[in-house]
Design a protein around this motif. Sequence first.
Motif, PDB file in Angstrom:
ATOM      1  N   LYS A 135       0.833  -1.207   0.000  1.00  0.00           N
ATOM      2  CA  LYS A 135       0.000   0.000   0.000  1.00  0.00           C
ATOM      3  C   LYS A 135       0.867   1.256   0.000  1.00  0.00           C
ATOM      4  O   LYS A 135       0.608   2.213  -0.753  1.00  0.00           O
ATOM      5  CB  LYS A 135      -0.928  -0.017   1.217  1.00  0.00           C
ATOM      6  N   ALA A 136       1.909   1.250   0.821  1.00  0.00           N
ATOM      7  CA  ALA A 136       2.808   2.402   0.874  1.00  0.00           C
ATOM      8  C   ALA A 136       3.585   2.562  -0.424  1.00  0.00           C
ATOM      9  O   ALA A 136       3.782   3.688  -0.915  1.00  0.00           O
ATOM     10  CB  ALA A 136       3.765   2.262   2.059  1.00  0.00           C
ATOM     11  N   THR A 137       4.029   1.438  -1.010  1.00  0.00           N
ATOM     12  CA  THR A 137       4.752   1.498  -2.290  1.00  0.00           C
ATOM     13  C   THR A 137       3.849   2.032  -3.392  1.00  0.00           C
ATOM     14  O   THR A 137       4.273   2.833  -4.235  1.00  0.00           O
ATOM     15  CB  THR A 137       5.277   0.099  -2.665  1.00  0.00           C
ATOM     16  N   ARG A 138       2.598   1.585  -3.384  1.00  0.00           N
ATOM     17  CA  ARG A 138       1.655   2.067  -4.399  1.00  0.00           C
ATOM     18  C   ARG A 138       1.414   3.563  -4.241  1.00  0.00           C
ATOM     19  O   ARG A 138       1.340   4.305  -5.234  1.00  0.00           O
ATOM     20  CB  ARG A 138       0.341   1.295  -4.277  1.00  0.00           C
ATOM     21  N   LYS A 139       1.314   4.036  -2.996  1.00  0.00           N
ATOM     22  CA  LYS A 139       1.125   5.465  -2.768  1.00  0.00           C
ATOM     23  C   LYS A 139       2.345   6.255  -3.247  1.00  0.00           C
ATOM     24  O   LYS A 139       2.200   7.314  -3.885  1.00  0.00           O
ATOM     25  CB  LYS A 139       0.890   5.722  -1.276  1.00  0.00           C
ATOM     26  N   ALA A 140       3.550   5.750  -2.968  1.00  0.00           N
ATOM     27  CA  ALA A 140       4.760   6.415  -3.453  1.00  0.00           C
ATOM     28  C   ALA A 140       4.772   6.460  -4.974  1.00  0.00           C
ATOM     29  O   ALA A 140       5.175   7.470  -5.579  1.00  0.00           O
ATOM     30  CB  ALA A 140       5.999   5.699  -2.932  1.00  0.00           C
ATOM     31  N   SER A 141       4.306   5.388  -5.609  1.00  0.00           N
ATOM     32  CA  SER A 141       4.238   5.362  -7.072  1.00  0.00           C
ATOM     33  C   SER A 141       3.221   6.366  -7.583  1.00  0.00           C
ATOM     34  O   SER A 141       3.453   7.045  -8.598  1.00  0.00           O
ATOM     35  CB  SER A 141       3.876   3.947  -7.554  1.00  0.00           C
ATOM     36  N   ASN A 142       2.093   6.477  -6.900  1.00  0.00           N
ATOM     37  CA  ASN A 142       1.070   7.435  -7.327  1.00  0.00           C
ATOM     38  C   ASN A 142       1.581   8.875  -7.237  1.00  0.00           C
ATOM     39  O   ASN A 142       1.272   9.709  -8.102  1.00  0.00           O
ATOM     40  CB  ASN A 142      -0.188   7.279  -6.471  1.00  0.00           C
ATOM     41  N   ILE A 143       2.351   9.167  -6.185  1.00  0.00           N
ATOM     42  CA  ILE A 143       2.918  10.515  -6.050  1.00  0.00           C
ATOM     43  C   ILE A 143       3.851  10.811  -7.228  1.00  0.00           C
ATOM     44  O   ILE A 143       3.814  11.899  -7.820  1.00  0.00           O
ATOM     45  CB  ILE A 143       3.668  10.652  -4.707  1.00  0.00           C
ATOM     46  N   PHE A 148       5.105  13.432 -12.488  1.00  0.00           N
ATOM     47  CA  PHE A 148       5.490  13.337 -13.895  1.00  0.00           C
ATOM     48  C   PHE A 148       4.440  13.999 -14.781  1.00  0.00           C
ATOM     49  O   PHE A 148       4.784  14.766 -15.701  1.00  0.00           O
ATOM     50  CB  PHE A 148       5.674  11.872 -14.291  1.00  0.00           C
ATOM     51  N   ALA A 149       3.172  13.733 -14.535  1.00  0.00           N
ATOM     52  CA  ALA A 149       2.113  14.331 -15.350  1.00  0.00           C
ATOM     53  C   ALA A 149       2.129  15.856 -15.236  1.00  0.00           C
ATOM     54  O   ALA A 149       1.962  16.572 -16.242  1.00  0.00           O
ATOM     55  CB  ALA A 149       0.752  13.781 -14.924  1.00  0.00           C
ATOM     56  N   ASP A 150       2.353  16.359 -14.017  1.00  0.00           N
ATOM     57  CA  ASP A 150       2.382  17.812 -13.818  1.00  0.00           C
ATOM     58  C   ASP A 150       3.627  18.452 -14.425  1.00  0.00           C
ATOM     59  O   ASP A 150       3.627  19.650 -14.740  1.00  0.00           O
ATOM     60  CB  ASP A 150       2.325  18.140 -12.326  1.00  0.00           C
ATOM     61  N   LEU A 151       4.680  17.649 -14.585  1.00  0.00           N
ATOM     62  CA  LEU A 151       5.931  18.175 -15.125  1.00  0.00           C
ATOM     63  C   LEU A 151       5.879  18.376 -16.633  1.00  0.00           C
ATOM     64  O   LEU A 151       6.536  19.277 -17.177  1.00  0.00           O
ATOM     65  CB  LEU A 151       7.069  17.206 -14.787  1.00  0.00           C
ATOM     66  N   LEU A 152       5.123  17.555 -17.339  1.00  0.00           N
ATOM     67  CA  LEU A 152       5.200  17.526 -18.808  1.00  0.00           C
ATOM     68  C   LEU A 152       5.065  18.902 -19.462  1.00  0.00           C
ATOM     69  O   LEU A 152       5.835  19.219 -20.384  1.00  0.00           O
ATOM     70  CB  LEU A 152       4.149  16.562 -19.361  1.00  0.00           C
ATOM     71  N   PRO A 153       4.124  19.769 -19.043  1.00  0.00           N
ATOM     72  CA  PRO A 153       4.029  21.080 -19.705  1.00  0.00           C
ATOM     73  C   PRO A 153       5.270  21.949 -19.533  1.00  0.00           C
ATOM     74  O   PRO A 153       5.461  22.928 -20.277  1.00  0.00           O
ATOM     75  CB  PRO A 153       2.811  21.726 -19.022  1.00  0.00           C
ATOM     76  N   TYR A 170      10.446  19.040  -6.221  1.00  0.00           N
ATOM     77  CA  TYR A 170       9.424  19.887  -5.611  1.00  0.00           C
ATOM     78  C   TYR A 170       8.041  19.257  -5.737  1.00  0.00           C
ATOM     79  O   TYR A 170       7.277  19.182  -4.757  1.00  0.00           O
ATOM     80  CB  TYR A 170       9.430  21.272  -6.260  1.00  0.00           C
ATOM     81  N   LEU A 171       7.705  18.777  -6.926  1.00  0.00           N
ATOM     82  CA  LEU A 171       6.373  18.221  -7.150  1.00  0.00           C
ATOM     83  C   LEU A 171       6.129  16.979  -6.303  1.00  0.00           C
ATOM     84  O   LEU A 171       5.022  16.779  -5.778  1.00  0.00           O
ATOM     85  CB  LEU A 171       6.188  17.889  -8.634  1.00  0.00           C
ATOM     86  N   MET A 172       7.149  16.146  -6.129  1.00  0.00           N
ATOM     87  CA  MET A 172       6.957  14.951  -5.305  1.00  0.00           C
ATOM     88  C   MET A 172       6.828  15.307  -3.831  1.00  0.00           C
ATOM     89  O   MET A 172       5.982  14.753  -3.123  1.00  0.00           O
ATOM     90  CB  MET A 172       8.088  13.955  -5.559  1.00  0.00           C
ATOM     91  N   ALA A 174       5.782  18.196  -2.616  1.00  0.00           N
ATOM     92  CA  ALA A 174       4.493  18.872  -2.463  1.00  0.00           C
ATOM     93  C   ALA A 174       3.336  17.880  -2.549  1.00  0.00           C
ATOM     94  O   ALA A 174       2.264  18.125  -1.981  1.00  0.00           O
ATOM     95  CB  ALA A 174       4.341  19.950  -3.540  1.00  0.00           C
ATOM     96  N   GLY A 175       3.573  16.758  -3.231  1.00  0.00           N
ATOM     97  CA  GLY A 175       2.537  15.749  -3.372  1.00  0.00           C
ATOM     98  C   GLY A 175       2.440  14.777  -2.221  1.00  0.00           C
ATOM     99  O   GLY A 175       1.599  13.863  -2.246  1.00  0.00           O
ATOM    100  N   GLY A 176       3.285  14.939  -1.198  1.00  0.00           N
ATOM    101  CA  GLY A 176       3.176  14.096  -0.014  1.00  0.00           C
ATOM    102  C   GLY A 176       4.341  13.181   0.252  1.00  0.00           C
ATOM    103  O   GLY A 176       4.307  12.399   1.209  1.00  0.00           O
ATOM    104  N   ALA A 177       5.405  13.248  -0.558  1.00  0.00           N
ATOM    105  CA  ALA A 177       6.564  12.381  -0.344  1.00  0.00           C
ATOM    106  C   ALA A 177       7.342  12.792   0.896  1.00  0.00           C
ATOM    107  O   ALA A 177       7.424  13.982   1.223  1.00  0.00           O
ATOM    108  CB  ALA A 177       7.479  12.418  -1.561  1.00  0.00           C
ATOM    109  N   GLU A 178       7.942  11.802   1.593  1.00  0.00           N
ATOM    110  CA  GLU A 178       8.863  12.093   2.687  1.00  0.00           C
ATOM    111  C   GLU A 178      10.178  12.631   2.155  1.00  0.00           C
ATOM    112  O   GLU A 178      10.781  13.531   2.724  1.00  0.00           O
ATOM    113  CB  GLU A 178       9.171  10.821   3.481  1.00  0.00           C
ATOM    114  N   ASN A 179      10.626  12.018   1.072  1.00  0.00           N
ATOM    115  CA  ASN A 179      11.910  12.371   0.483  1.00  0.00           C
ATOM    116  C   ASN A 179      11.985  11.707  -0.878  1.00  0.00           C
ATOM    117  O   ASN A 179      11.056  11.029  -1.319  1.00  0.00           O
ATOM    118  CB  ASN A 179      13.063  11.905   1.377  1.00  0.00           C
ATOM    119  N   MET A 180      13.125  11.861  -1.539  1.00  0.00           N
ATOM    120  CA  MET A 180      13.360  11.176  -2.800  1.00  0.00           C
ATOM    121  C   MET A 180      13.891   9.770  -2.532  1.00  0.00           C
ATOM    122  O   MET A 180      14.632   9.545  -1.574  1.00  0.00           O
ATOM    123  CB  MET A 180      14.382  11.928  -3.656  1.00  0.00           C
TER     124      MET A 180
END
Length: 354
Positions: A135-143, A148-153, A170-172, A174-180
């Motif tokens: 569940k946590a891995t899937r959430k990290a993938s969703n972030i 990526f989708a927000d970056l394309l433009p 920044y986008l990750m 801001a999207g809820g990630a703890e870190n990279m």
Amino acid sequence: MIEQRIARLRAFLQEHDADGVIIVQPENLRYFSAFTGGEGALVIGLDQAVLWTDSRYTEQAANQSGAWYDIKNHHNALSASIRSSLNDMEIGVAAYEENFLTHFMYENISDGALCGFLPCDLTSLRAVKEPYELKATRKASNIADRAFADLLPYIKPGVTEKEIAARLQYLMLAGGAENMSFDPIVASGPNGSMPHAVPTDRKIQEGDFVTMDLGCIYQGYCSDMTRTVAVGHVTEEMEKVYHTVLQAQLAGIAAAKAGATGHDVDAAARKVIEDAGYGPYFGHSFGHSVGVEIHEAPNATPANNNPLPLGAAVSAEPGIYLPGRFGVRIEDVLVLQEGGCMDITLAKKDLTIL
């Protein structure tokens, strides 16, 4: 959850003729204790368990791990404190993390210890992911997908690789990630032929492929994805290479299932690239597991003839790299199931021309 992990660890120790273990790797500390502080060590015997840390983290350790561990302050003497626990618990053989414990620390712990020592690889205990972990891995993938989708433009001529990498981070966050999970890879044009290129000040140009390898951490678990997009236009060869990589990835995904060997999954993808004439330009393996570390075992590699376990989370990342010209890599994360797998990376991967 932690109680069950400690029980599996103790069973592992007995199978390896050890009656204690020293754990200092931060990822293993978190996995076996829930402790997220910046400094500490576990000493676990067959019926006792201690978490050593310092005054900065004792309260945090008590809150996170006090249900399973005796929390102690090592007062700037971590090695000596570990040794005292080994002796107090009357441990006969202590396992330690063979790929992490430094020689210096080993020498300091062992000097005066009344036990033998056994190097061990604990990563096999993390290979099969629990529902919480998936569940946590899937959430990290969703972030990462959303970032990526927000970056394309933002990807256009004149923007640098470093600027793209910074925006991804920044986008990750801001999207809820703890870190990279790792520093993002952004490689454009000829830089794309280097699988682990470091972002540079190179500006994106018309006709470039831009490869972006990114991932983040959510509740301790890593995601990993790669997408390659084109800017402005592509040549016939660029299009051929892209579709070859995509078909190779799909072939590997079709072969990925619990019980398949890492070799066979890798071979399914590799054959597509070799048949297209690009075999020499795919130098790495098809994939690696992800979890509390970005690179875990088991791996989908030519050398792995062992069956991949049910519940493993494995990357799918074939690539073609033409030196000095361009490269293409596409990467998803798969959860292995009976008879197949579930792809938890949802970002589109058809050839995108911006």
